[in-house]
Design an enzyme around this catalytic site. Structure first.
Site, PDB file in Angstrom:
ATOM      1  N   CYS A  77       0.856  -1.197   0.000  1.00  0.00           N
ATOM      2  CA  CYS A  77       0.000   0.000   0.000  1.00  0.00           C
ATOM      3  C   CYS A  77       0.886   1.239   0.000  1.00  0.00           C
ATOM      4  O   CYS A  77       0.684   2.190  -0.749  1.00  0.00           O
ATOM      5  CB  CYS A  77      -0.887   0.029   1.240  1.00  0.00           C
ATOM      6  SG  CYS A  77      -1.908  -1.419   1.458  1.00  0.00           S
ATOM      7  N   CYS A  80       2.641   2.655  -3.332  1.00  0.00           N
ATOM      8  CA  CYS A  80       1.946   3.614  -4.203  1.00  0.00           C
ATOM      9  C   CYS A  80       1.550   4.873  -3.447  1.00  0.00           C
ATOM     10  O   CYS A  80       1.682   5.981  -3.944  1.00  0.00           O
ATOM     11  CB  CYS A  80       0.681   2.993  -4.787  1.00  0.00           C
ATOM     12  SG  CYS A  80       0.974   1.689  -5.980  1.00  0.00           S
ATOM     13  N   HIS A  81       0.991   4.687  -2.255  1.00  0.00           N
ATOM     14  CA  HIS A  81       0.328   5.803  -1.575  1.00  0.00           C
ATOM     15  C   HIS A  81       1.206   6.496  -0.549  1.00  0.00           C
ATOM     16  O   HIS A  81       0.780   7.476   0.063  1.00  0.00           O
ATOM     17  CB  HIS A  81      -0.935   5.304  -0.855  1.00  0.00           C
ATOM     18  CG  HIS A  81      -1.955   4.696  -1.768  1.00  0.00           C
ATOM     19  ND1 HIS A  81      -2.732   5.455  -2.612  1.00  0.00           N
ATOM     20  CD2 HIS A  81      -2.332   3.422  -1.965  1.00  0.00           C
ATOM     21  CE1 HIS A  81      -3.545   4.652  -3.298  1.00  0.00           C
ATOM     22  NE2 HIS A  81      -3.321   3.405  -2.925  1.00  0.00           N
ATOM     23  N   CYS A 115      -8.133  -2.313  -4.631  1.00  0.00           N
ATOM     24  CA  CYS A 115      -6.698  -2.063  -4.742  1.00  0.00           C
ATOM     25  C   CYS A 115      -5.932  -3.369  -4.551  1.00  0.00           C
ATOM     26  O   CYS A 115      -4.964  -3.639  -5.257  1.00  0.00           O
ATOM     27  CB  CYS A 115      -6.273  -1.073  -3.660  1.00  0.00           C
ATOM     28  SG  CYS A 115      -5.469   0.394  -4.293  1.00  0.00           S
ATOM     29  N   CYS A 181     -36.710   4.393  16.004  1.00  0.00           N
ATOM     30  CA  CYS A 181     -35.770   4.397  17.126  1.00  0.00           C
ATOM     31  C   CYS A 181     -34.860   5.622  17.083  1.00  0.00           C
ATOM     32  O   CYS A 181     -34.645   6.281  18.090  1.00  0.00           O
ATOM     33  CB  CYS A 181     -34.897   3.145  17.112  1.00  0.00           C
ATOM     34  SG  CYS A 181     -35.765   1.651  17.593  1.00  0.00           S
ATOM     35  N   HIS A 182     -34.307   5.911  15.895  1.00  0.00           N
ATOM     36  CA  HIS A 182     -33.166   6.818  15.832  1.00  0.00           C
ATOM     37  C   HIS A 182     -33.535   8.267  15.525  1.00  0.00           C
ATOM     38  O   HIS A 182     -32.658   9.117  15.470  1.00  0.00           O
ATOM     39  CB  HIS A 182     -32.142   6.295  14.825  1.00  0.00           C
ATOM     40  CG  HIS A 182     -31.571   4.959  15.240  1.00  0.00           C
ATOM     41  ND1 HIS A 182     -30.862   4.807  16.406  1.00  0.00           N
ATOM     42  CD2 HIS A 182     -31.656   3.730  14.692  1.00  0.00           C
ATOM     43  CE1 HIS A 182     -30.493   3.528  16.526  1.00  0.00           C
ATOM     44  NE2 HIS A 182     -30.980   2.856  15.505  1.00  0.00           N
ATOM     45  N   ARG A 219     -23.063  -3.554  12.118  1.00  0.00           N
ATOM     46  CA  ARG A 219     -23.998  -2.871  13.013  1.00  0.00           C
ATOM     47  C   ARG A 219     -25.406  -2.853  12.402  1.00  0.00           C
ATOM     48  O   ARG A 219     -26.388  -3.025  13.114  1.00  0.00           O
ATOM     49  CB  ARG A 219     -23.514  -1.446  13.290  1.00  0.00           C
ATOM     50  CG  ARG A 219     -24.339  -0.709  14.325  1.00  0.00           C
ATOM     51  CD  ARG A 219     -24.204  -1.403  15.668  1.00  0.00           C
ATOM     52  NE  ARG A 219     -25.026  -0.768  16.706  1.00  0.00           N
ATOM     53  CZ  ARG A 219     -26.325  -0.992  16.867  1.00  0.00           C
ATOM     54  NH1 ARG A 219     -26.953  -1.795  16.041  1.00  0.00           N
ATOM     55  NH2 ARG A 219     -26.994  -0.412  17.843  1.00  0.00           N
ATOM     56  N   CYS A 223     -28.808  -4.363  13.886  1.00  0.00           N
ATOM     57  CA  CYS A 223     -30.045  -3.578  13.991  1.00  0.00           C
ATOM     58  C   CYS A 223     -31.208  -4.355  13.372  1.00  0.00           C
ATOM     59  O   CYS A 223     -32.293  -4.440  13.944  1.00  0.00           O
ATOM     60  CB  CYS A 223     -29.883  -2.255  13.249  1.00  0.00           C
ATOM     61  SG  CYS A 223     -29.839  -0.802  14.298  1.00  0.00           S
TER      62      CYS A 223
END
Lengths: 262, 106
Positions: A77, A80-81, A115, A181-182, A219, A223
């Site tokens: 990684c 390149c970056h 990538c 709920c949210h 998550r 839910c």
């Protein structure tokens, strides 16, 4: 997959997505409040501790993977970056985004996997695998303190509209939508749990209940299970659309990755 | 590779206690939980943590089922001269992780 076609039926057909009174969309919350504010003082202190925040173990691991030479003769990684700290600042704020090759949205995790398969010619990492979470956490951590900056117009618009519809749609045996709920009941107690506004600005997040780091899609699956609805797959089109809507909805909040939640 | 995090002050005063903080990735399975199919998940614990200063035991902890995953251990050490702190986490199923850090007394 049955769940996909079923969900397709529930959503508004594309024809109703023309310019209307609800575009540009308005946020329905009077004030966005990060999930951080709904946590106990202890949990908040754990997140803010630059040493003891357990999510940083994944960030550290991600950094080691970032620098690790690739098993093929392809670059790491870093090859390149260069340093993630400089090159990846703000990258997480722009995902999910439209991707021509995928023919739809891709999120940060999927972008990293792209990538890996195309540039490094390595097998894909499992969506919820330790290495994948570590790399996603490392990259997202570089956007800590920045707000989301996703695009919802143009090619992203149908995805945004579907994500918004998902948020409003009742589902599961409990017949509840995200908004119940949210938004309607955010801040109130649900048994032992205080309902947050359901923002996505801390992912991947360390949840004490999981005793580990988990993705936003994990998550969302949790839910869905909690309201006894069939969860969608990790990286599914349904969750990507919802992820785009959530990123837009949380746009006034700074990214906290890795957040700590109960 | 098991990720660990260790933090302590860069410079230490002779005889003055300083805080050492450690964090390690570990599931700390109690052995009392079932997996989603109902089969018991085997116990997997770190059982002992030691910190030695130039080979002399400075801090020791016994860990058991009551400790959450990714144990965070913080403690005070004092040193008279510069040296090496050696950390060791010892656990079940052959788990053994060793880290060393140099300390500089000024």
């Amino acid at each position: 997959m049955t769940s996909v076609s079923l969900a397709g039926m529930l959503w508004p057909p594309l024809g109703v997505l023309g310019e209307g009174a609800d575009w540009p969309p308005k946020r329905s919350l009077a004030q966005e409040r990060s999930g951080f504010e709904f946590q106990s003082a202890d949990t908040q202190a754990l997140q803010l501790d630059d040493f003891a925040n357990p999510g940083l173990l994944w960030v550290d691991r991600g950094k080691a993977l970032w620098e690790k030479p690739s098993a093929t003769d392809a670059p790491s990684c870093e090859g390149c970056h260069e340093s993630a700290a400089s090159s990846m600042a703000g990258a997480a704020t722009r995902y999910p985004r439209h991707d021509a090759a995928a023919g739809g949205l891709i999120n940060l995790t999927q972008r990293i996997n792209r990538c890996r398969t195309e540039q490094q010619r390595q097998p894909e990492l499992g969506y919820e695998s330790y290495a994948m979470l570590a790399l996603t956490a490392l990259v997202a951590h570089q956007s800590k303190g920045l707000p989301f900056a996703v695009r919802i117009d143009g090619r992203n618009r149908p995805h945004f509209e579907r994500g918004r519809a998902y948020f409003q749609q009742r589902r599961g045996q409990m017949n509840l939508a995200c908004r119940h709920c949210h938004e309607q009941h955010a801040g109130r107690m649900m048994r032992g749990e205080r309902l947050s506004q359901g923002h996505s600005n801390g992912y991947p997040t360390y949840r004490l209940e999981w005793q580990g780091l988990g993705s936003l899609h994990r998550r969302l699956r949790f839910c869905n299970q909690a309201i006894r609805a069939e969860p969608f797959d990790y990286g599914s089109a349904e969750y990507l659309d919802l992820e785009l809507f959530l990123a837009w909805r949380a746009a006034d909040l700074p990214i906290e990755t890795p957040a700590v939640r109960r | 590779m098991t990720p660990t995090r260790i933090a302590m002050p860069d410079e230490i005063r002779a005889g003055q206690p300083f805080e050492v903080k450690t964090l390690i990735t570990h599931p700390m399975e109690t052995g009392r939980r079932p997996d989603p199919l109902g089969n018991p998940i085997p116990q997997n614990l770190i059982t002992r943590f030691t910190c030695r200063l130039d080979g002399i035991l400075a801090f020791e902890a016994a860990l058991d089922t009551g400790v959450a995953a990714n144990p965070y251990i913080a403690f005070l050490v004092s040193a008279e001269r510069s040296g090496t702190l050696e950390f060791e986490w010892h656990g079940q199923h052959g788990f053994n992780v060793r880290e060393t850090r140099a300390i500089r007394v000024v």
